[in-house]
Design a protein around this motif. Structure first.
Motif, PDB file in Angstrom:
ATOM      1  N   UNK A 274      44.656 -18.828 145.900  1.00  0.00           N
ATOM      2  CA  UNK A 274      44.431 -20.545 145.844  1.00  0.00           C
ATOM      3  C   UNK A 274      42.748 -20.151 144.090  1.00  0.00           C
ATOM      4  N   UNK A 275      43.106 -20.809 143.558  1.00  0.00           N
ATOM      5  CA  UNK A 275      42.369 -20.763 142.034  1.00  0.00           C
ATOM      6  C   UNK A 275      41.438 -21.984 142.098  1.00  0.00           C
ATOM      7  N   UNK A 276      40.077 -21.571 141.616  1.00  0.00           N
ATOM      8  CA  UNK A 276      39.673 -22.649 141.146  1.00  0.00           C
ATOM      9  C   UNK A 276      39.021 -22.663 140.181  1.00  0.00           C
TER      10      UNK A 276
ATOM     11  N   UNK B 157      41.072 -37.681 137.056  1.00  0.00           N
ATOM     12  CA  UNK B 157      40.084 -38.834 138.015  1.00  0.00           C
ATOM     13  C   UNK B 157      40.534 -38.481 139.277  1.00  0.00           C
ATOM     14  N   UNK B 158      41.190 -37.320 140.335  1.00  0.00           N
ATOM     15  CA  UNK B 158      42.045 -37.212 141.104  1.00  0.00           C
ATOM     16  C   UNK B 158      42.920 -37.193 141.105  1.00  0.00           C
ATOM     17  N   UNK B 159      44.037 -37.722 140.577  1.00  0.00           N
ATOM     18  CA  UNK B 159      45.319 -38.021 140.732  1.00  0.00           C
ATOM     19  C   UNK B 159      46.411 -37.547 139.844  1.00  0.00           C
ATOM     20  N   UNK B 160      47.050 -37.022 139.653  1.00  0.00           N
ATOM     21  CA  UNK B 160      48.118 -36.196 139.608  1.00  0.00           C
ATOM     22  C   UNK B 160      48.845 -37.098 138.127  1.00  0.00           C
ATOM     23  N   UNK B 161      48.660 -36.391 137.134  1.00  0.00           N
ATOM     24  CA  UNK B 161      49.098 -36.845 135.424  1.00  0.00           C
ATOM     25  C   UNK B 161      50.299 -37.284 135.196  1.00  0.00           C
ATOM     26  N   UNK B 162      50.775 -35.363 134.271  1.00  0.00           N
ATOM     27  CA  UNK B 162      51.449 -35.170 134.102  1.00  0.00           C
ATOM     28  C   UNK B 162      52.022 -33.795 134.845  1.00  0.00           C
ATOM     29  N   UNK B 163      53.729 -33.369 135.368  1.00  0.00           N
ATOM     30  CA  UNK B 163      53.846 -31.835 135.618  1.00  0.00           C
ATOM     31  C   UNK B 163      54.714 -31.465 134.454  1.00  0.00           C
ATOM     32  N   UNK B 164      54.771 -30.306 133.610  1.00  0.00           N
ATOM     33  CA  UNK B 164      55.297 -29.330 133.591  1.00  0.00           C
ATOM     34  C   UNK B 164      56.127 -28.593 134.504  1.00  0.00           C
ATOM     35  N   UNK B 165      56.971 -27.669 133.592  1.00  0.00           N
ATOM     36  CA  UNK B 165      57.454 -26.831 134.636  1.00  0.00           C
ATOM     37  C   UNK B 165      56.417 -26.392 135.631  1.00  0.00           C
ATOM     38  N   UNK B 166      56.172 -27.088 136.667  1.00  0.00           N
ATOM     39  CA  UNK B 166      55.688 -25.185 137.850  1.00  0.00           C
ATOM     40  C   UNK B 166      56.670 -26.067 138.703  1.00  0.00           C
ATOM     41  N   UNK B 167      56.657 -24.643 139.118  1.00  0.00           N
ATOM     42  CA  UNK B 167      57.523 -24.105 140.821  1.00  0.00           C
ATOM     43  C   UNK B 167      57.029 -24.926 141.753  1.00  0.00           C
ATOM     44  N   UNK B 168      58.262 -24.754 142.259  1.00  0.00           N
ATOM     45  CA  UNK B 168      58.007 -25.395 143.986  1.00  0.00           C
ATOM     46  C   UNK B 168      56.992 -24.687 144.819  1.00  0.00           C
ATOM     47  N   UNK B 169      56.754 -23.451 144.406  1.00  0.00           N
ATOM     48  CA  UNK B 169      55.908 -22.712 145.383  1.00  0.00           C
ATOM     49  C   UNK B 169      54.329 -22.562 144.648  1.00  0.00           C
ATOM     50  N   UNK B 170      53.814 -23.766 143.657  1.00  0.00           N
ATOM     51  CA  UNK B 170      52.655 -23.858 143.247  1.00  0.00           C
ATOM     52  C   UNK B 170      52.600 -25.048 143.685  1.00  0.00           C
ATOM     53  N   UNK B 171      51.545 -25.340 143.318  1.00  0.00           N
ATOM     54  CA  UNK B 171      51.269 -26.742 143.958  1.00  0.00           C
ATOM     55  C   UNK B 171      49.609 -26.797 143.539  1.00  0.00           C
ATOM     56  N   UNK B 172      48.725 -27.703 143.150  1.00  0.00           N
ATOM     57  CA  UNK B 172      47.726 -28.296 143.153  1.00  0.00           C
ATOM     58  C   UNK B 172      47.200 -29.344 143.214  1.00  0.00           C
ATOM     59  N   UNK B 173      45.887 -29.519 143.281  1.00  0.00           N
ATOM     60  CA  UNK B 173      44.406 -30.813 143.983  1.00  0.00           C
ATOM     61  C   UNK B 173      43.649 -31.085 142.774  1.00  0.00           C
ATOM     62  N   UNK B 174      43.129 -32.376 142.231  1.00  0.00           N
ATOM     63  CA  UNK B 174      42.083 -32.352 141.996  1.00  0.00           C
ATOM     64  C   UNK B 174      41.160 -32.638 142.945  1.00  0.00           C
ATOM     65  N   UNK B 175      39.711 -32.846 143.564  1.00  0.00           N
ATOM     66  CA  UNK B 175      39.578 -33.193 144.541  1.00  0.00           C
ATOM     67  C   UNK B 175      38.207 -34.429 143.920  1.00  0.00           C
ATOM     68  N   UNK B 176      37.727 -35.044 144.787  1.00  0.00           N
ATOM     69  CA  UNK B 176      36.445 -35.796 144.370  1.00  0.00           C
ATOM     70  C   UNK B 176      35.663 -35.498 143.572  1.00  0.00           C
ATOM     71  N   UNK B 177      34.912 -34.120 143.616  1.00  0.00           N
ATOM     72  CA  UNK B 177      33.636 -34.102 142.795  1.00  0.00           C
ATOM     73  C   UNK B 177      33.976 -33.338 141.688  1.00  0.00           C
ATOM     74  N   UNK B 178      35.404 -33.724 141.225  1.00  0.00           N
ATOM     75  CA  UNK B 178      36.837 -33.394 140.035  1.00  0.00           C
ATOM     76  C   UNK B 178      36.670 -32.231 139.817  1.00  0.00           C
ATOM     77  N   UNK B 179      36.388 -30.708 141.183  1.00  0.00           N
ATOM     78  CA  UNK B 179      36.729 -29.333 140.159  1.00  0.00           C
ATOM     79  C   UNK B 179      38.466 -29.482 140.976  1.00  0.00           C
TER      80      UNK B 179
END
Lengths: 109, 114
Positions: free
Chosen positions: B20-22, B51-73
């Motif tokens: 996990x990268x932060x 602002x916490x929601x996925x906006x755009x997706x590139x060529x991201x592998x299915x093995x990769x995932x991301x999220x943005x938390x309420x504090x924006x990190x």
């Protein structure tokens, strides 16, 4: 989709002027930006063009022609520290901020 | 200092593992972007959050995932790692205007998969 093309490498000598070109394809257009990245470092923002014409910031200038989907970064009075990779970037109506392949500039004494 | 903080700076892990990268964006920035840069390659867009929601997706592998938390990190999760995933992973942030093309980059996380 979005795509940008840049020359892979440019060389020049100290004190010279160099131009790095960028052509782009995008659906919708919200401006062309330029970034500098030294080896092992993070990209840093250099300039931004939303409208046609030339924007000057010190030794660096950036030009945009929206009708030609073309822009360039002009570096004047080159210094050794300008040796780096330079990326153009564009955002279209997909909201993705897409970067070009990058141009490695080598400045020689 | 761009104001964008990425941790860890370096990560060495074995194939098949998960990491996990932060990323902490600049104060006030609502957009976070993730990019992958392999050796001597360009910046490959992975994903963007606003602002916490996925906006755009590139060529991201299915093995990769991301999220943005309420504090924006934001966190980028990479699983079932392969040797080819070794790269520099950058996070960037921008101010609240979604159409901005000025992004501020963190120093990156260098991932080495062995």
């Amino acid at each position: 989709g979005q795509s940008l093309e840049q020359p892979s490498e440019v060389t020049a000598v100290e004190g010279a002027i160099v131009q790095i070109n960028c052509t782009y394809q995008t659906s919708g257009f919200y401006g062309l930006s330029w970034y500098q990245q030294h080896d092992g470092g993070a990209p840093t923002f250099l300039s931004y063009n939303a409208l046609d014409g030339l924007e000057e910031t010190g030794r660096f200038s950036s030009f945009l022609s929206r009708s030609d989907s073309y822009g360039y970064l002009l570096l004047q009075e080159l210094q050794m520290k300008d040796s780096a990779s330079y990326f153009c970037a564009v955002r279209g109506n997909t909201d993705k901020l897409i970067f070009g392949t990058g141009t490695r500039l080598q400045v020689f004494p | 200092d761009s104001g964008v903080t990425q941790t860890p700076k370096h990560l060495i892990t074995a194939t098949g593992q998960r990491v996990t990268l932060r990323c902490s964006p600049r104060s006030g920035d609502l957009s976070v972007y993730w990019y992958q840069q392999s050796l001597d390659q360009g910046l490959q867009f992975l994903i963007q959050y606003y602002n916490g929601e996925e906006r755009a997706k590139g060529n991201i592998l299915e093995r990769f995932s991301a999220q943005q938390f309420p504090d924006l990190h934001s966190e980028l999760n990479l699983s079932s790692l392969e040797l080819g995933d070794s790269a520099l992973y950058f996070c960037a942030s921008s101010v609240d205007q979604v159409r901005d093309t000025e992004a501020f980059f963190g120093q990156g996380t260098r991932l080495t998969v062995v």
